[in-house]
Enzyme design. Structure first.
Site, PDB file in Angstrom:
ATOM      1  N   ASN A   1      -7.245  41.736   9.994  1.00  0.00           N
ATOM      2  CA  ASN A   1      -8.605  41.163   9.169  1.00  0.00           C
ATOM      3  C   ASN A   1      -8.773  42.372   8.086  1.00  0.00           C
ATOM      4  O   ASN A   1      -9.523  42.932   8.502  1.00  0.00           O
ATOM      5  CB  ASN A   1      -9.538  40.756  10.120  1.00  0.00           C
TER       6      ASN A   1
ATOM      7  N   LYS B   1     -10.091  45.225  10.279  1.00  0.00           N
ATOM      8  CA  LYS B   1     -10.540  45.097  11.700  1.00  0.00           C
ATOM      9  C   LYS B   1      -9.139  44.606  12.330  1.00  0.00           C
ATOM     10  O   LYS B   1      -8.292  43.957  11.740  1.00  0.00           O
ATOM     11  CB  LYS B   1     -11.367  43.635  12.068  1.00  0.00           C
TER      12      LYS B   1
ATOM     13  N   ARG C   1      -5.367  37.290   8.908  1.00  0.00           N
ATOM     14  CA  ARG C   1      -6.349  36.367   8.179  1.00  0.00           C
ATOM     15  C   ARG C   1      -6.263  36.544   6.505  1.00  0.00           C
ATOM     16  O   ARG C   1      -6.507  37.420   6.347  1.00  0.00           O
ATOM     17  CB  ARG C   1      -7.846  36.965   8.620  1.00  0.00           C
TER      18      ARG C   1
ATOM     19  N   HIS D   1     -14.393  29.887   7.038  1.00  0.00           N
ATOM     20  CA  HIS D   1     -14.744  29.979   8.405  1.00  0.00           C
ATOM     21  C   HIS D   1     -14.001  28.878   9.018  1.00  0.00           C
ATOM     22  O   HIS D   1     -14.154  28.303  10.294  1.00  0.00           O
ATOM     23  CB  HIS D   1     -16.062  29.687   8.649  1.00  0.00           C
TER      24      HIS D   1
ATOM     25  N   GLY E   1     -22.680  35.390   7.530  1.00  0.00           N
ATOM     26  CA  GLY E   1     -22.258  34.307   6.547  1.00  0.00           C
ATOM     27  C   GLY E   1     -22.443  33.057   7.432  1.00  0.00           C
ATOM     28  O   GLY E   1     -22.106  33.206   8.656  1.00  0.00           O
TER      29      GLY E   1
ATOM     30  N   ARG F   1     -26.877  35.463   1.085  1.00  0.00           N
ATOM     31  CA  ARG F   1     -26.785  34.365   0.078  1.00  0.00           C
ATOM     32  C   ARG F   1     -27.792  33.380   0.039  1.00  0.00           C
ATOM     33  O   ARG F   1     -28.071  32.780   0.998  1.00  0.00           O
ATOM     34  CB  ARG F   1     -25.200  34.018   0.352  1.00  0.00           C
TER      35      ARG F   1
ATOM     36  N   ASP G   1     -30.694  40.842   9.035  1.00  0.00           N
ATOM     37  CA  ASP G   1     -30.572  40.571  10.244  1.00  0.00           C
ATOM     38  C   ASP G   1     -31.543  40.022  10.886  1.00  0.00           C
ATOM     39  O   ASP G   1     -32.678  40.318  10.823  1.00  0.00           O
ATOM     40  CB  ASP G   1     -30.171  41.996  10.772  1.00  0.00           C
TER      41      ASP G   1
ATOM     42  N   ARG H   1     -32.363  39.856  13.980  1.00  0.00           N
ATOM     43  CA  ARG H   1     -33.390  40.475  15.212  1.00  0.00           C
ATOM     44  C   ARG H   1     -34.284  41.266  14.459  1.00  0.00           C
ATOM     45  O   ARG H   1     -35.470  41.187  14.782  1.00  0.00           O
ATOM     46  CB  ARG H   1     -32.093  41.564  15.742  1.00  0.00           C
TER      47      ARG H   1
ATOM     48  N   GLU I   1     -12.269  34.176  16.406  1.00  0.00           N
ATOM     49  CA  GLU I   1     -11.265  34.055  15.536  1.00  0.00           C
ATOM     50  C   GLU I   1     -10.092  34.854  15.872  1.00  0.00           C
ATOM     51  O   GLU I   1      -9.037  34.331  15.271  1.00  0.00           O
ATOM     52  CB  GLU I   1     -11.862  34.439  14.045  1.00  0.00           C
TER      53      GLU I   1
HETATM   54  P1  ADP Z   1     -20.886  38.097  10.443  1.00  0.00           P
HETATM   55  O1  ADP Z   1     -19.513  38.040  11.074  1.00  0.00           O
HETATM   56  O2  ADP Z   1     -20.721  37.051   9.426  1.00  0.00           O
HETATM   57  O3  ADP Z   1     -21.031  39.560   9.592  1.00  0.00           O
HETATM   58  P2  ADP Z   1     -22.265  37.675  12.622  1.00  0.00           P
HETATM   59  O4  ADP Z   1     -21.528  36.632  13.244  1.00  0.00           O
HETATM   60  O5  ADP Z   1     -21.968  39.145  13.345  1.00  0.00           O
HETATM   61  O6  ADP Z   1     -22.006  37.946  11.375  1.00  0.00           O
HETATM   62  O7  ADP Z   1     -23.688  37.389  12.841  1.00  0.00           O
HETATM   63  C1  ADP Z   1     -24.695  38.439  12.674  1.00  0.00           C
HETATM   64  C2  ADP Z   1     -26.296  37.841  12.808  1.00  0.00           C
HETATM   65  O8  ADP Z   1     -26.001  37.396  14.080  1.00  0.00           O
HETATM   66  C3  ADP Z   1     -27.258  38.693  12.417  1.00  0.00           C
HETATM   67  O9  ADP Z   1     -28.542  38.054  11.673  1.00  0.00           O
HETATM   68  C4  ADP Z   1     -27.702  39.279  14.094  1.00  0.00           C
HETATM   69  O10 ADP Z   1     -29.105  39.462  13.979  1.00  0.00           O
HETATM   70  C5  ADP Z   1     -27.425  38.097  14.965  1.00  0.00           C
HETATM   71  N1  ADP Z   1     -26.777  38.565  16.212  1.00  0.00           N
HETATM   72  C6  ADP Z   1     -25.473  39.069  16.316  1.00  0.00           C
HETATM   73  N2  ADP Z   1     -25.540  39.412  17.664  1.00  0.00           N
HETATM   74  C7  ADP Z   1     -26.803  39.269  18.106  1.00  0.00           C
HETATM   75  C8  ADP Z   1     -27.432  39.381  19.434  1.00  0.00           C
HETATM   76  N3  ADP Z   1     -26.513  40.222  20.571  1.00  0.00           N
HETATM   77  N4  ADP Z   1     -28.639  39.337  19.838  1.00  0.00           N
HETATM   78  C9  ADP Z   1     -29.139  38.540  19.074  1.00  0.00           C
HETATM   79  N5  ADP Z   1     -28.752  38.215  17.572  1.00  0.00           N
HETATM   80  C10 ADP Z   1     -27.466  38.768  17.163  1.00  0.00           C
END
Ligand code: ADP
Length: 396
Positions: free
Chosen positions: A7, A14, A90, A179, A211, A240, A283, A285, A384
């Site tokens: 990817n 990746k 991908r 996606h 995303g 976004r 994020d 979190r 994926e």
């Molecule tokens: P992308 O692949 O589009 O970069 P992800 O699917 O990794 O994104 O999602 C990122 C989001 O998911 C972040 O906002 C993050 O806070 C949340 N997230 C990812 N892993 C965890 C986890 N273990 N606990 C809580 N939230 C998580």
């Protein structure tokens, strides 16, 4: 068969090496900062994560280091490159040309290049990865798996914008959706887990990561999705903006004295929950932590996100004239039970009742609605890479 899944992003790569029979991940890793300086992380199955700084002027060097890591005597997982029988790439944009995955030929590469206009940051990087692998691992068959392919079953009423038709004819301006590998994997897995035929159920998949997109899968076919010509349309996302009145762009340009392309950078990189939280974080979190400590903008950003998700789920229930299953997936969808609960609170009109205990479970395939809920709600972790490996194995 051992399949290398690649990817490629503009400055990252990746990878996972997957055994297609056992579906075991033999090793995985990430090359970052390609073209800047370069860093490789590599984790063999059951082993420790290794980190190296390596000069990576291009994706070619990155793939050379990936090969070195996979074949090195101590922590490598294969003896020689001949063991890699196929590579699954991908590819972000397949335009209208690709409705499913394909074995890569020179003609396919030319067609992917012809879609560069539609994904100027992603498709060129995907092609660089394809060419570098061709050069360095010539014995492996290569397959392209497109993010857009799953959505090609959408009918014109869903994919056409209300614009002069000639723009569609001349430039293929329309909704494509992204996606797709995840939406396809998760909707199929849902039917499999419920032991019902894929073509007998109506499923809405909420892929909520940085995303984020939602798709409506009506008896095995995608009939609508939230992302559009580009991934900017639809939900409020990490950075976004999602759906806005297009007039906002000219308005911002005039007020801020910036160009349309600078305004697009704002909409792609500085908006979404990052923008709404006054730049605090994209994020969830961080946002949840700040909201718990009383930050009203962080709390507001989470609320707007959940509202945006619920509103689109509601519209897709209307698009399919009903819904049997709603599935949450990706980083937020799999891990954030507060977001799931808030979204589902908006959807009680569909007869949904949530099982709060099940909803507290993380990262597992689980039903989070109660047995008497009129719509089943599930969490299904996306995969994926495995989906790409399966498509690749099927084609070679
Ligand atoms: P992308 O692949 O589009 O970069 P992800 O699917 O990794 O994104 O999602 C990122 C989001 O998911 C972040 O906002 C993050 O806070 C949340 N997230 C990812 N892993 C965890 C986890 N273990 N606990 C809580 N939230 C998580």
């Amino acid at each position: 068969m051992k399949i290398l899944v690649i990817n490629c992003g503009s400055s990252s790569l990746k990878f996972q090496l997957i055994d297609s029979e056992s579906e075991e991940v033999l090793a995985k890793g990430l090359c970052e900062r390609i073209g800047i300086d370069g860093a490789l992380t590599y984790t063999p199955a059951g082993g420790e994560k290794e980190q190296y700084e390596k000069a990576m002027p291009t994706h070619s060097e990155a793939i050379t280091y990936v090969i070195e890591a996979l074949t090195n005597e101590k922590t490598g997982v294969i003896k020689s490159l001949d063991e890699i029988q196929a590579i699954g790439h991908r590819v972000v944009h397949g335009g209208e040309r690709f409705t499913s995955s394909v074995v890569i030929t020179d003609e396919v590469k030319a067609e992917i290049e012809a879609c560069n206009d539609l994904a100027p940051l992603h498709n060129p990087a995907n092609l660089i990865g394809i060419n570098a692998c061709e050069k360095l691992i010539p014995s492996a068959k290569a397959v392209a798996v497109f993010d857009t392919a799953f959505h090609q079953t959408m009918p014109p009423k869903a994919y056409l914008y209300g614009l002069p038709y000639e723009y569609y004819e001349k430039y293929r301006i329309r909704k494509y959706g992204f996606h797709g590998t995840s939406h396809s994997y998760v909707s199929k897995r849902c039917a499999e887990l419920l032991n019902v035929p894929y073509d007998s159920v109506k499923t809405i998949v909420c892929h909520l990561g940085n995303g984020a997109s939602i798709s409506a899968v009506d008896r095995g076919k995608c009939v609508d999705t939230t992302m559009g010509l580009t991934p900017l349309e639809g939900l409020i996302m990490g950075t976004r903006c999602g759906d806005i009145d297009p007039s906002v762009i000219e308005f911002i340009c005039n007020k801020e004295g910036i160009s349309p392309s600078e305004a697009m950078t704002v909409l792609n990189k500085k908006s979404g929950v990052l923008g709404l939280s006054k730049g605090l974080s994209s994020d969830f979190r961080d946002l949840q932590g700040a909201a718990d400590s009383g930050n009203e903008f962080a709390a507001g950003a989470i609320e707007s996100f959940c509202y945006s998700v619920a509103k689109h789920v509601g519209s897709f229930a209307a698009a399919m004239n009903g819904v049997d299953n709603i599935v949450f997936t990706a980083g937020i969808g799999e891990n954030n039970c507060i977001v799931r609960e808030k979204v589902l609170e908006y959807l009680t009109f569909l007869g949904i009742t949530i099982d709060k205990e099940a909803n507290a479970v993380r990262g597992e395939e689980i039903t989070i609605s109660t047995p008497d809920s009129l719509v089943r709600v599930m969490v299904i972790p996306t995969n994926e890479e495995l989906a790409i490996a399966r498509e690749t194995a099927a084609l070679v």
